[in-house]
Every structure is written in structure tokens, then in C-alpha cells.
Write a protein that holds these residues in place. Structure first.
Motif, PDB file in Angstrom:
ATOM      1  N   UNK A   4       0.847  -1.198   0.000  1.00  0.00           N
ATOM      2  CA  UNK A   4       0.000   0.000   0.000  1.00  0.00           C
ATOM      3  C   UNK A   4       0.878   1.243   0.000  1.00  0.00           C
ATOM      4  N   UNK A   5       0.650   2.135  -0.972  1.00  0.00           N
ATOM      5  CA  UNK A   5       1.424   3.366  -1.091  1.00  0.00           C
ATOM      6  C   UNK A   5       0.492   4.537  -1.371  1.00  0.00           C
ATOM      7  N   UNK A   6       0.896   5.719  -0.892  1.00  0.00           N
ATOM      8  CA  UNK A   6       0.108   6.935  -1.086  1.00  0.00           C
ATOM      9  C   UNK A   6       0.929   7.913  -1.915  1.00  0.00           C
ATOM     10  N   UNK A   7       0.318   8.452  -2.942  1.00  0.00           N
ATOM     11  CA  UNK A   7       0.994   9.435  -3.784  1.00  0.00           C
ATOM     12  C   UNK A   7      -0.004  10.439  -4.335  1.00  0.00           C
ATOM     13  N   UNK A  48      -2.816   3.421  -3.234  1.00  0.00           N
ATOM     14  CA  UNK A  48      -2.848   2.273  -4.144  1.00  0.00           C
ATOM     15  C   UNK A  48      -2.389   1.015  -3.405  1.00  0.00           C
ATOM     16  N   UNK A  49      -3.083  -0.063  -3.665  1.00  0.00           N
ATOM     17  CA  UNK A  49      -2.721  -1.369  -3.122  1.00  0.00           C
ATOM     18  C   UNK A  49      -2.207  -2.224  -4.279  1.00  0.00           C
ATOM     19  N   UNK A  50      -0.907  -2.528  -4.231  1.00  0.00           N
ATOM     20  CA  UNK A  50      -0.273  -3.263  -5.329  1.00  0.00           C
ATOM     21  C   UNK A  50      -0.559  -2.602  -6.675  1.00  0.00           C
ATOM     22  N   UNK A  51      -0.562  -1.259  -6.655  1.00  0.00           N
ATOM     23  CA  UNK A  51      -0.756  -0.498  -7.874  1.00  0.00           C
ATOM     24  C   UNK A  51      -2.187  -0.156  -8.201  1.00  0.00           C
ATOM     25  N   UNK A  52      -3.167  -0.757  -7.526  1.00  0.00           N
ATOM     26  CA  UNK A  52      -4.577  -0.492  -7.808  1.00  0.00           C
ATOM     27  C   UNK A  52      -5.120   0.590  -6.869  1.00  0.00           C
ATOM     28  N   UNK A  53      -5.810   1.613  -7.397  1.00  0.00           N
ATOM     29  CA  UNK A  53      -6.378   2.665  -6.555  1.00  0.00           C
ATOM     30  C   UNK A  53      -7.433   2.112  -5.606  1.00  0.00           C
ATOM     31  N   UNK A  54      -7.305   2.438  -4.302  1.00  0.00           N
ATOM     32  CA  UNK A  54      -8.264   1.923  -3.330  1.00  0.00           C
ATOM     33  C   UNK A  54      -8.834   3.004  -2.407  1.00  0.00           C
TER      34      UNK A  54
END
Length: 281
Positions: A4-7, A48-54
Motif C-alpha cells: 500500500x502506497x500513497x501518492x 494504491x494497493x499493489x498499484x490499484x487505486x483503493x
């Protein structure tokens, strides 16, 4: 939360977020995202979770001391897993040290209070086709674009606690929108903008010196809405707003609370008949 990453949200992401807001029943403007982008290009965050917007949230900075949080959404199939809290914390960190406002839906207001927000007023959305009424010869409305922009920006500052010239310029002039100003003896005494949406066209802001001016603006702007159907988010801190809109034949349909992390800023609430945007204040 591995993966999970925030950008920052991209222009393409903003269209996705608009769809999420539509699914929540918020009826966002078709082109709001273009004005949002110039308000604060780094102000929209996407998890994004594994690149997918969540999950998403806006944390827009105005001037040096004010900020506004909005667009707080977690994808329905992933709620309750902490992703919302992560983007929320990122938003509050981005606005740390600033007086921060938001317009919170009813089901989230208790959570916002836990984060230090306190209610200042309630916004009630009124929707419908306003009655035609009679012409008020004392109220003259003109295309807001015909007025010097610095006068419009100065007028907006009476109702908003920080400068937002770039946003206001885009908000009033994007294609498909109509901005009308009420002018009396050379003075601006009202301003309203109508914008196309998936459902009823939204009017916001709606500023007026008197209920008569507000009524003239609503009726005039409704003439640019498909079928004449409009929606206005009216703050109950100005009781005349709800009375006016109900008198025009509009019905309440949706509720939010304007909340702040500190004392509510001093603005002309007596002239505030409709807030500009629930996402950016």
C-alpha cells in the motif's frame, strides 16, 4: 499493509475519483476536477494497493494558514481495513499547522470529531426546478466574465477565508458553466455559478446581499441547467438561505456539516446562500 502506497493523483486519476464520488451519490460537477487541479496541484492524494487505486482524499492548501479536506473515499470492497485511515493521516499531515475545514457526511462526523474537528454549521442540499416568479427590476444580473476579475476575487474573499484566485478563475469560466453577478450602482451584490453534473446542475457559490438578489441569481442560473433542475448546498448559519430555496420550490435531499479544527473563520455568513464546493470549501 504490504504493497500500500500513497501518492499524488494524476489527471487521469481525477476522472476515476469523480466516478467514485458519483457512486457515493455526491453528484460532483462534470468538470470540477480541472478547477481542483489549479487550486493545489499536489492537493489530491491517492492510496494504491499493489498499484490499484483503493482510497483517496483531498488536502488542499490555501494561502499560508488555511486548508480544506474533502473527497475522502475508500473503495467499498476494501473498507474497514485501515486504508482510509492511512490516507486521512496523510491529509492531516499535509495540512498540519493550518486551520483546516471540511464538509462531513453524517455517518463520518463522529470520526471527524475524534480528529479534533468541531461543527460550525450544517449544509442542506436543496434540489428541484425553481419557480419562474416575477422579474425584479431592481436586481440586474450580468455575465460575471464581463466584470474585472480582481473585483470578483475581492468579492469572493468576503465569503472565503483565504485567497483562491487561480481556482476561482477556472471555477467560473470552465466550458459548460455559467457565472452571473448581480450589480447595483456599480457594486457587486451577488455572484452565482451553475455547473453541469450527472444529476441536477449544481449552483455554487451563491452569494447575495439580499434574498431578492439570491432568488434572481437562482432563477437566472436555472435557465442554463438542463430541464431547469438545480441543487444548492445551503448553510443553516444563514437561515434566510433555506427559507428562500424552499420558497422557490426546491426540496432538501442531502446533509453535511461544515467542521473546523479551530474557531470558524470570520466570513460574511449573512450573504452566503450556497457553498462553492463540498470538496474544496
Amino acid at each position: 499493509m504490504t504493497g500500500f502506497e500513497i501518492g499524488g493523483a494524476s489527471a487521469a486519476d481525477m476522472e476515476l475519483l469523480r466516478g467514485w464520488a458519483e457512486a457515493e451519490g455526491w453528484n460532483p460537477g462534470d468538470s470540477d476536477r480541472f478547477a481542483f487541479a489549479v487550486a493545489d496541484p499536489q492537493g489530491f492524494l491517492l492510496g494504491r494497493l499493489d498499484g490499484d487505486p483503493v482510497a483517496c482524499v483531498s488536502a488542499v492548501r490555501y494561502g499560508t494558514s488555511y486548508g480544506f479536506i474533502g473527497f475522502y473515499i475508500v473503495r467499498p470492497d476494501l473498507r474497514g481495513r485501515g486504508y482510509g485511515l492511512r490516507v486521512w493521516n496523510a491529509a492531516t499531515e499535509r495540512l498540519a499547522g493550518r486551520l483546516t475545514g471540511l464538509d462531513g457526511v453524517v455517518e463520518q462526523q463522529a470520526n471527524y470529531r475524534k480528529s479534533g474537528f468541531r461543527s460550525a454549521w450544517t449544509n442542506i442540499r436543496f434540489e428541484g426546478v425553481p419557480d419562474a416568479g416575477g422579474e425584479d427590476g431592481a436586481v440586474r444580473t450580468v455575465d460575471a466574465a464581463s466584470l474585472p476579475f480582481d473585483r470578483l476575487a475581492a468579492y469572493d474573499r468576503r465569503f472565503f477565508p483565504a485567497p483562491r484566485d487561480a481556482f476561482l478563475s477556472a471555477w467560473t469560466a470552465l466550458p459548460g458553466r455559467t457565472a452571473l453577478a448581480a450589480v447595483r450602482d456599480g457594486r457587486i451584490e451577488g455572484l452565482g455559478v451553475v455547473r453541469p453534473c450527472g444529476a441536477a446542475s449544481r449552483i455554487g457559490p451563491l452569494y447575495a446581499a439580499t434574498p431578492e438578489v439570491a432568488a434572481a441569481l437562482v432563477r437566472g442560473l436555472a435557465g442554463y441547467a438542463p430541464g431547469g433542475e438545480v441543487a444548492v448546498d445551503a448553510p443553516d448559519v444563514n437561515p434566510a438561505a433555506a427559507t428562500l430555496l424552499a420558497g422557490l420550490g426546491l426540496s432538501p435531499s442531502f446533509e453535511t456539516a461544515r467542521m473546523y479544527t479551530g474557531p470558524a473563520p470570520e466570513v460574511d455568513t449573512a450573504g452566503l446562500y450556497g457553498v462553492t464546493s463540498l470538496e474544496l470549501g
